[in-house]
Design a protein around this motif. Structure first.
Motif, PDB file in Angstrom:
ATOM      1  N   GLU A  40       0.817  -1.216   0.000  1.00 33.31           N
ATOM      2  CA  GLU A  40       0.000   0.000   0.000  1.00 33.31           C
ATOM      3  C   GLU A  40       0.855   1.272   0.000  1.00 33.31           C
ATOM      4  O   GLU A  40       0.604   2.182  -0.817  1.00 33.31           O
ATOM      5  CB  GLU A  40      -0.968  -0.024   1.189  1.00 33.31           C
ATOM      6  N   PRO A  41       1.859   1.413   0.872  1.00 29.16           N
ATOM      7  CA  PRO A  41       2.707   2.604   0.795  1.00 29.16           C
ATOM      8  C   PRO A  41       3.489   2.699  -0.519  1.00 29.16           C
ATOM      9  O   PRO A  41       3.765   3.805  -1.000  1.00 29.16           O
ATOM     10  CB  PRO A  41       3.657   2.450   1.988  1.00 29.16           C
ATOM     11  N   VAL A  42       3.847   1.541  -1.070  1.00 30.85           N
ATOM     12  CA  VAL A  42       4.513   1.539  -2.379  1.00 30.85           C
ATOM     13  C   VAL A  42       3.565   2.070  -3.450  1.00 30.85           C
ATOM     14  O   VAL A  42       3.935   2.891  -4.299  1.00 30.85           O
ATOM     15  CB  VAL A  42       5.010   0.124  -2.732  1.00 30.85           C
ATOM     16  N   ALA A  43       2.302   1.626  -3.401  1.00 34.67           N
ATOM     17  CA  ALA A  43       1.324   2.065  -4.398  1.00 34.67           C
ATOM     18  C   ALA A  43       1.059   3.561  -4.304  1.00 34.67           C
ATOM     19  O   ALA A  43       0.772   4.218  -5.319  1.00 34.67           O
ATOM     20  CB  ALA A  43       0.022   1.285  -4.226  1.00 34.67           C
ATOM     21  N   GLU A  44       1.152   4.125  -3.099  1.00 34.44           N
ATOM     22  CA  GLU A  44       0.897   5.554  -2.926  1.00 34.44           C
ATOM     23  C   GLU A  44       1.851   6.408  -3.749  1.00 34.44           C
ATOM     24  O   GLU A  44       1.472   7.490  -4.219  1.00 34.44           O
ATOM     25  CB  GLU A  44       1.008   5.931  -1.446  1.00 34.44           C
ATOM     26  N   VAL A  45       3.085   5.947  -3.905  1.00 31.11           N
ATOM     27  CA  VAL A  45       4.070   6.739  -4.666  1.00 31.11           C
ATOM     28  C   VAL A  45       4.312   6.175  -6.056  1.00 31.11           C
ATOM     29  O   VAL A  45       4.951   6.825  -6.885  1.00 31.11           O
ATOM     30  CB  VAL A  45       5.412   6.831  -3.904  1.00 31.11           C
ATOM     31  N   GLY A  46       3.807   4.968  -6.311  1.00 34.58           N
ATOM     32  CA  GLY A  46       4.053   4.313  -7.590  1.00 34.58           C
ATOM     33  C   GLY A  46       5.321   3.478  -7.537  1.00 34.58           C
ATOM     34  O   GLY A  46       6.291   3.845  -6.861  1.00 34.58           O
ATOM     35  N   LEU A  47       5.295   2.357  -8.234  1.00 36.41           N
ATOM     36  CA  LEU A  47       6.419   1.424  -8.148  1.00 36.41           C
ATOM     37  C   LEU A  47       7.721   2.041  -8.638  1.00 36.41           C
ATOM     38  O   LEU A  47       8.775   1.828  -8.032  1.00 36.41           O
ATOM     39  CB  LEU A  47       6.098   0.147  -8.944  1.00 36.41           C
TER      40      LEU A  47
END
Length: 288
Positions: A40-47
């Motif tokens: 989820e935190p990764v998705a917030e900024v994009g891979l």
């Protein structure tokens, strides 16, 4: 503050309210060398941004949480879950590649609970095994280890029909250890009278993909998910479990993963500092 053990990893769940940038910065500033990431935190900024941030941090990646949720009956929901896990496999590979040397392309799998209005626990476990078999070729192509995490049996109905290390190993056994392993999480398996035997079994097969630590607190809160505590605050015998893990030859990172409302509401830097101290006091790992 105690010097962080070189194998300590801060799982992002322990500092839940820190975004990815802050989690990376807090971990590195505390002298901790590894971090366990959540999707989820990764998705917030994009891979793409996340992989750059991980690379810039200089940290190892010890695992990515989480894939799984495989218990739906065949149909659109199950197909969507399988496809989502394929995306998670690709994310795990990319984030591990961006991390410092020693990063582990490990995708933690939570099996999923019983489908609505179903009491067929055996059937649900069979569907978990079938889903993992379907995903093994994708994991092999990406160089990722699917790590089955058994959860405490109080979560069998709603979160994970796989409750023991033995059950997880039975599912993993048909596949290469490099493709399917297990997570040994002290919170979930400390109670099992077969746990030391099953840790030995997992180690002999080379299937310990991740070792996660936190304590088991009582009384259990109204939200049972939040019964985890800092090492030393509860009932887990970390010394016997860690010695059993060490005896297998496992030399990977050891993640501290805590779901606890009071800890989440504490300043994240303070949580990381306390984690470093508690790890040193409770987890008997020799220094390299």
């Amino acid at each position: 503050m105690t010097t962080a053990h070189p194998r300590l990893s801060i799982n992002q769940a322990t500092i839940k309210y820190a975004n990815l940038a802050d989690a990376l910065q807090l971990t590195a500033t505390a002298g901790v060398q590894s971090i366990g990431l959540w999707r989820e935190p990764v998705a917030e900024v994009g891979l793409q941004n996340a992989t750059r941030m991980v690379a810039d941090s200089g940290l190892r990646v010890s695992s990515l949480c989480r894939g799984g949720f495989f218990t739906a009956f065949e149909g659109p929901a199950r197909r969507a879950a399988i496809d989502e896990n394929r995306r998670a496999i690709d994310e795990s590979a990319a984030l591990a590649a961006a991390g410092a040397a020693g990063s582990a392309p490990v995708l933690v799998l939570v099996a999923g609970g019983l489908p609505d209005r179903s009491t067929d626990l055996i059937g649900a476990r069979s569907r978990v095994a079938e889903a993992i078999a379907e995903l093994v070729p994708d994991a092999q192509a990406a160089g990722v280890t699917l790590a089955i995490e058994p959860l405490h049996p109080m979560y069998a109905a709603d979160r994970a029909v796989i409750s023991t290390l033995g059950q997880a190993l039975d599912i993993a056994e048909p596949f290469p250890a490099s493709s399917v392993g297990v997570v040994v999480d002290t919170f979930h398996i400390w109670w099992d009278p077969e746990v030391l035997t099953q840790i030995e079994r997992a180690g002999a097969a080379g299937r310990i993909a991740s070792y996660q630590v936190c304590d088991f607190l009582t009384p259990i809160p109204s939200d049972a998910l939040l019964a985890r505590g800092m090492m030393g605050d509860g009932h887990v015998d970390f010394r016997s479990l860690t010695r059993a893990i060490t005896a297998t030859g496992y030399a990977g990172d050891v993640e501290v993963e805590i779901f606890n409302a009071e800890i989440w509401d504490t300043e994240p830097a303070e949580v990381v500092a306390r984690t470093v101290d508690a790890f040193a006091a409770c987890i008997p790992l020799a220094l390299p």
